[in-house]
Design an enzyme around this catalytic site. Structure first.
Site, PDB file in Angstrom:
ATOM      1  N   ALA A   1       0.438  -1.387  -0.235  1.00 35.63           N
ATOM      2  CA  ALA A   1      -0.232   0.055   0.291  1.00 35.63           C
ATOM      3  C   ALA A   1       0.927   1.223   0.348  1.00 35.63           C
ATOM      4  O   ALA A   1       0.836   2.661  -0.605  1.00 35.63           O
ATOM      5  CB  ALA A   1      -0.555   0.192   1.206  1.00 35.63           C
ATOM      6  N   ASN A   2       1.586   1.029   0.954  1.00 40.16           N
ATOM      7  CA  ASN A   2       3.109   2.915   0.973  1.00 40.16           C
ATOM      8  C   ASN A   2       3.070   2.334  -0.524  1.00 40.16           C
ATOM      9  O   ASN A   2       3.104   3.951  -0.861  1.00 40.16           O
ATOM     10  CB  ASN A   2       4.184   1.975   1.982  1.00 40.16           C
ATOM     11  CG  ASN A   2       3.806   2.047   3.143  1.00 40.16           C
ATOM     12  OD1 ASN A   2       1.985   2.327   3.631  1.00 40.16           O
ATOM     13  ND2 ASN A   2       4.478   2.179   4.206  1.00 40.16           N
TER      14      ASN A   2
ATOM     15  N   GLU B   1       5.107  -9.252   1.182  1.00 40.38           N
ATOM     16  CA  GLU B   1       4.040  -9.204   2.739  1.00 40.38           C
ATOM     17  C   GLU B   1       2.936 -10.204   2.171  1.00 40.38           C
ATOM     18  O   GLU B   1       2.045 -10.610   3.226  1.00 40.38           O
ATOM     19  CB  GLU B   1       4.193  -8.182   2.972  1.00 40.38           C
ATOM     20  CG  GLU B   1       5.248  -7.332   3.976  1.00 40.38           C
ATOM     21  CD  GLU B   1       4.557  -6.116   4.416  1.00 40.38           C
ATOM     22  OE1 GLU B   1       3.823  -5.780   4.262  1.00 40.38           O
ATOM     23  OE2 GLU B   1       5.971  -5.847   5.281  1.00 40.38           O
TER      24      GLU B   1
ATOM     25  N   GLY C   1      20.784   2.668   2.834  1.00 37.24           N
ATOM     26  CA  GLY C   1      20.208   3.968   3.593  1.00 37.24           C
ATOM     27  C   GLY C   1      21.449   5.461   3.545  1.00 37.24           C
ATOM     28  O   GLY C   1      21.014   5.584   2.186  1.00 37.24           O
TER      29      GLY C   1
ATOM     30  N   GLY D   1      11.982   3.182   2.554  1.00 37.93           N
ATOM     31  CA  GLY D   1      12.716   1.992   1.174  1.00 37.93           C
ATOM     32  C   GLY D   1      11.359   2.257   0.937  1.00 37.93           C
ATOM     33  O   GLY D   1      11.246   1.852  -0.437  1.00 37.93           O
ATOM     34  N   ASP D   2       9.978   1.978   1.094  1.00 39.76           N
ATOM     35  CA  ASP D   2       8.456   1.795   0.217  1.00 39.76           C
ATOM     36  C   ASP D   2       8.735   3.516  -0.168  1.00 39.76           C
ATOM     37  O   ASP D   2       8.525   3.402  -1.491  1.00 39.76           O
ATOM     38  CB  ASP D   2       7.714   2.309   1.589  1.00 39.76           C
ATOM     39  CG  ASP D   2       7.602   0.859   2.156  1.00 39.76           C
ATOM     40  OD1 ASP D   2       8.355  -0.484   1.170  1.00 39.76           O
ATOM     41  OD2 ASP D   2       6.975   1.003   2.980  1.00 39.76           O
TER      42      ASP D   2
HETATM   43  O1  RIB Z   1       8.085  -1.155   4.795  1.00 39.68           O
HETATM   44  C1  RIB Z   1       7.378   0.403   5.949  1.00 39.68           C
HETATM   45  C2  RIB Z   1       5.070  -1.290   6.476  1.00 39.68           C
HETATM   46  O2  RIB Z   1       6.706  -2.165   6.546  1.00 39.68           O
HETATM   47  C3  RIB Z   1       5.195  -0.334   7.529  1.00 39.68           C
HETATM   48  O3  RIB Z   1       3.498   0.468   7.044  1.00 39.68           O
HETATM   49  C4  RIB Z   1       4.562  -1.409   8.083  1.00 39.68           C
HETATM   50  O4  RIB Z   1       3.008  -2.061   7.580  1.00 39.68           O
HETATM   51  C5  RIB Z   1       5.068  -3.174   7.139  1.00 39.68           C
HETATM   52  O5  RIB Z   1       4.324  -4.185   6.011  1.00 39.68           O
END
Ligand code: RIB
Length: 301
Positions: free
Chosen positions: A43-44, A139, A221, A250-251
């Site tokens: 989602a991010n 995930e 980083g 990272g997202d």
């Molecule tokens: O990368 C950060 C994310 O990792 C968080 O938003 C958490 O939900 C995990 O999935």
């Protein structure tokens, strides 16, 4: 920008507590700064790409509680096409418990509905063409991810994989990956090399190239990011920032990367934008509450 980004991934509710040191077994401690927000790597990353203006479609699952509905609304509000998100009647929305200690986070996941994203869901979702992108993280169930990758390749899509959290990848999948974007510990798990300087970044990347991965980006980083393609490699430095919270940095890197990949051929430029976006994300709290704009990024480059 007419091509699309298909994201198959997780949706979580993030609950974060900051603490000066982690409690020992049997100990109870007071933390500070409790914060609840929407998250999940999938989602991010989708929200970042969509906020920047990319046509972004998402496949994932939430539970039927109010938080699931709210998470979908948050994604929709940020421009993500949420039509394919499934409300699962058998599981709750994924939760991430984030313990933030000394500028570093530890994340504990309760996957809930994320664990039910299936091959069948993928089958219904992916209908991209050449130059559309498939973006996945780790995930949701791995067999679903492998299936999505194979299907996307059959359709000549560009496959971008962020192997987070770190898991092994079968050989027959590695050769289908166009861009593997990973951090240092993920690179160590996949190659046995912990990349911290240009030499061991090259060694780790060469092992991945030998397994068939076409392009590799290792995020380092505050040191920036190393990239390796067929004929080019190098390290692109980050910018100095005032770090407040690294969660989701990272997202932001990934979301910017796929956005730029749709419109730009120069790999160094794509990574420069992504490095700066990831660094700027560290200046604010929480996973995707803040997405840097292109103007802010270009000002820092
Ligand atoms: O990368 C950060 C994310 O990792 C968080 O938003 C958490 O939900 C995990 O999935």
């Amino acid at each position: 920008m007419k091509n699309k980004i298909y994201v198959v991934g997780s949706i979580n509710i993030d609950e974060k507590i900051s603490i000066d040191s982690i409690p020992k077994a049997g100990e109870t401690k007071h933390g500070e700064n409790y914060h609840i927000s929407f998250g999940g790597k999938g989602a991010n990353q989708a929200i970042v790409a969509a906020s920047l203006g990319a046509s972004t479609l998402f496949l994932g699952r939430v539970g039927c509680e109010i938080q699931g509905e709210e998470a979908i609304n948050e994604m929709r509000k940020n421009g993500v096409n949420v039509e394919s998100i499934i409300k699962d009647t058998t599981a709750y929305t994924g939760r991430a418990i984030i313990i933030y200690e000394n500028m570093d986070n530890r994340i504990l996941l309760a996957p809930g509905a994320n664990n039910n994203v299936s091959k069948h869901d993928v089958e219904e979702f992916i209908d991209g063409n050449m130059n559309d992108i498939l973006l996945v993280q780790f995930e949701i169930p791995l067999e679903t991810i492998w299936y999505a990758i194979k299907l996307a390749k059959k359709k000549n899509m560009i496959v971008v994989v962020n192997p987070a959290p770190a898991k092994r990848i079968p050989k027959e999948i590695l050769k289908e990956i166009d861009y593997l974007i990973l951090n240092q510990s993920e690179a160590e798990l996949l190659t046995g090399e912990y990349p911290e300087n240009i030499e061991n970044c090259r060694m780790a990347s060469n092992k991945l190239h030998e397994s068939g991965v076409k392009n590799i980006v290792i995020t380092l980083g505050e040191k920036g990011a190393f990239y390796s393609t067929n004929n080019l490699n190098g390290l692109l430095p980050s910018i100095g920032v005032n770090v407040v919270d690294t969660t989701g940095a990272g997202d932001t890197f990934l979301g910017m990367f796929v956005y730029k990949l749709l419109e730009e051929e120069n790999i160094e430029k794509i990574i420069q934008y992504s490095v700066v976006a990831g660094a700027l994300a560290c200046e604010r709290e929480n996973a995707h509450d803040y997405v840097p704009t292109l103007e802010e990024i270009e000002e820092k480059m």
